[in-house]
Scaffold this active site. Structure first.
Site, PDB file in Angstrom:
ATOM      1  CG  MET A 409      18.402  27.380 -74.579  1.00 30.58           C
ATOM      2  SD  MET A 409      17.228  27.818 -75.889  1.00 30.58           S
ATOM      3  CE  MET A 409      17.382  29.591 -75.910  1.00 30.58           C
ATOM      4  CB  CYS A 410      21.432  30.196 -70.135  1.00 34.15           C
ATOM      5  SG  CYS A 410      22.972  30.980 -70.646  1.00 34.15           S
ATOM      6  N   GLY A 411      20.312  32.570 -71.035  1.00 35.31           N
ATOM      7  CA  GLY A 411      19.966  33.907 -71.494  1.00 35.31           C
ATOM      8  C   GLY A 411      21.017  34.517 -72.394  1.00 35.31           C
TER       9      GLY A 411
END
Length: 453
Positions: A409-411
C-alpha cells in the site's frame, strides 16, 4: 525602468521552478532551466524574446541543466559559479561580480550550503534590489538539503547554509524571493502552494530563519532530511562536465515484439508506464510499473538504472514525447524505444502475460501489509501492524522479505504497484495492491490509524 516582467516556469513533477525575465529590449534571461526547454522556448516565443542569458545557481542534483543546450543552439551566454569548474564555455562568476543585462543588472552572491559552489543572483534595477534567485539556498518556508555533495560534509555545509540564509535575510524586506526548489522537490521543501515569497515574509515565517542560533539551525535542517533518488548523485558531475547537446528531440523508436524479446535477453529492461489498473489487469512478466504522471521522472530515476537499456510499454493515448523528455531531463538517455502496439501486440503474439490483483480496504485483514510510502508519511498515520520499507529502498531488500501473501500500500496505489512489480521481479508470489491508502482503510473499517514509528 518599469516593473520587471518575470515568468515562473514550474515543473510540478520535480517540484522546481525556472524563471524567464523579459529584459525589455527583445532579450531574455532564464534562470535554472532544465534540459527540457519546451516551456522556455514557448514562453520566449509568446513574448517575441531571444534568450540571451542563462544563469545556473548551482550544479543541480535533480535535473540536467539546459544552459549548455541554449549556449550551443542559440548562442546564449551562460552565467555560473566559477567555483563549479564547469568544463564548457561559460562566464564564471564570483561573489560580488555583476553582469550588465541592458538596463537591469545581475549580481552574484556566494551562498554555499545546498552545494559548495552555490550562487544566488540579485536582480537589480539601478541600485534597487528587485528580487533574488535563491536556487537551493533560501526556499519558501525552508532551505535546501545539505547532504548531496558528500556525507562527511553534510554538517559543515549545513553551517554554511546557516550563514547564507542570514546573509540573504539582510536584504530589504520587499525583495522578491525566487527559489528553484519548491514543494514536491526531494531537495527539501515543505508542502505548500507558494513557490515565491519575499524576504520579509521569510523572516517572519520561515522556521529555519527563526532558529535562535547556528546549532539549532543545523539540528533542525539535518533532522528534516529524508531519502532522495539515487540519480541525484550522478547529475552534479554531469552538469559540471556539460550535458550532451541534443541534435534532435528525444523520442521513442517503435520496436516489434521479436526485437523486444531479443533485447530483453540481451539485458534490456521493461518500464510499463500505463495506469495502475491497466498494469494490474495484464502486463509482461518482469516489467517495472512506473505510471506516467507528473512525478514520473523522479521515480524513473529512483527505480530504474541509467546504465541499462530501457524499453517503454505505454497506452496509445499516453504522450510518447512526454515520456522521452521526462527521462532526458534527468539524464536517462538510455530509453531505446517502445513496444510497438503496446500490450495488445504482445498478447497478439501469444507471449506470456501476468496480472496483479487489486484489493479494497476491507480485504486486508489477517494478511501482511507492506507500506512503502516515505517515512514522514508513514509516521503521520499507517495501518496498525504495517511493515514499513520505503519504495526507493525496496529493491535492495526484496530478497530478504518473507515469501508470504502480502498487500502493498501507499497513498493512492501508483507507488504500491511499482513496489509490487519489484517484488514480482524478485520472485515473490501472492502480492496484491491496495486500491487507495490508509485514509481509505480508516474510513472503510471505522478504525484508527497508528502514528509514529
Amino acid at each position: 525602468m518599469a516593473a520587471v516582467e518575470l515568468v515562473a516556469l514550474v515543473d510540478e513533477g520535480l517540484g522546481n521552478s525556472a524563471y524567464l525575465v523579459d529584459l525589455g529590449d527583445g532579450r531574455a534571461l532564464v534562470v535554472d532551466v532544465s534540459r527540457d526547454l519546451r516551456a522556455v522556448h514557448a514562453a520566449a516565443a509568446r513574448r517575441g524574446l531571444r534568450v540571451a542569458f542563462a544563469a545556473d545557481t548551482h550544479l543541480h542534483a535533480d535535473f540536467l541543466s539546459g544552459a549548455r543546450q541554449l549556449g550551443a543552439t542559440l548562442g546564449t551566454q551562460i552565467l555560473a559559479s566559477a567555483a563549479g569548474h564547469r568544463e564548457f564555455t561559460h562566464t564564471g562568476l564570483r561573489d560580488g561580480d555583476e553582469v550588465d543585462l541592458g538596463g537591469l543588472r545581475l549580481r552574484a552572491w556566494s551562498t554555499p550550503g545546498h552545494t559548495h559552489e552555490h550562487l544566488s543572483f540579485l536582480l537589480l534595477d539601478g541600485d534597487r534590489e528587485v528580487g533574488v534567485f535563491t536556487g537551493g539556498s533560501l526556499l519558501v518556508g525552508s532551505a535546501a538539503r545539505t547532504d548531496l555533495v558528500s556525507p562527511d560534509r553534510t554538517e559543515a555545509l549545513a553551517r554554511e547554509q546557516f550563514g547564507s540564509l542570514r546573509r540573504l535575510a539582510t536584504l530589504p524586506g520587499d525583495v522578491e524571493v525566487w527559489p528553484t526548489h519548491g514543494a514536491g522537490s526531494f531537495c527539501s521543501a515543505p508542502p505548500g502552494t507558494d513557490r515565491t515569497s519575499t524576504i520579509a515574509t521569510e523572516i517572519a515565517t520561515n522556521p529555519l530563519l527563526r532558529a535562535p542560533d547556528e546549532n539549532a539551525f543545523v539540528t533542525a535542517l539535518i533532522g528534516s532530511l529524508g531519502s532522495y533518488p539515487p540519480y541525484f548523485l550522478r547529475l552534479g558531475e554531469l552538469n559540471r562536465l556539460g550535458p550532451a547537446v541534443l541534435d534532435r528531440e528525444p523520442s521513442l523508436a517503435p520496436l516489434d515484439v521479436d526485437t523486444v524479446r531479443r533485447l530483453l535477453v540481451d539485458g534490456a529492461a521493461l518500464v510499463d508506464v500505463r495506469p495502475l489498473t491497466r498494469f494490474a489487469a495484464a502486463h509482461i512478466p518482469g516489467a517495472l510499473s512506473i505510471p506516467l504522471r507528473p512525478v514520473f521522472a523522479s521515480w524513473l530515476g529512483w527505480l530504474a538504472t541509467a546504465d541499462r537499456p530501457l524499453i517503454i510499454v505505454r497506452d496509445r493515448d499516453q504522450d510518447a514525447d512526454d515520456i522521452a523528455w521526462q527521462a532526458a531531463k534527468i539524464g536517462y538517455d538510455n530509453l531505446i524505444g517502445e513496444l510497438a502496439g503496446g500490450i495488445d501486440a504482445w498478447r497478439a503474439a501469444e507471449r506470456d502475460i501476468t496480472s496483479t490483483r487489486l484489493v479494497g480496504a476491507d480485504q486486508i485483514e489477517d494478511v501482511r501489509v507492506l507500506d512503502i510510502r516515505q517515512r514522514p508519511e508513514y509516521l503521520a498515520g499507517h495501518v496498525p501492524g504495517a511493515v514499513h520499507i520505503e519504495l526507493g529502498a525496496l529493491a535492495g531488500r526484496a530478497d530478504d522479505l518473507p515469501r508470504e501473501p502480502t498487500v502493498v500500500m501507499c497513498g493512492h496505489g501508483e507507488r504500491a504497484m511499482g513496489a509490487a512489480s519489484l517484488l514480482e521481479q524478485a520472485g515473490h508470489r501472492g502480492v496484491t495492491v491496495l486500491e487507495g491508502g490508509p485514509d481509505d482503510w480508516a474510513r472503510t473499517t471505522g478504525r484508527h490509524l497508528e502514528t509514529g514509528a
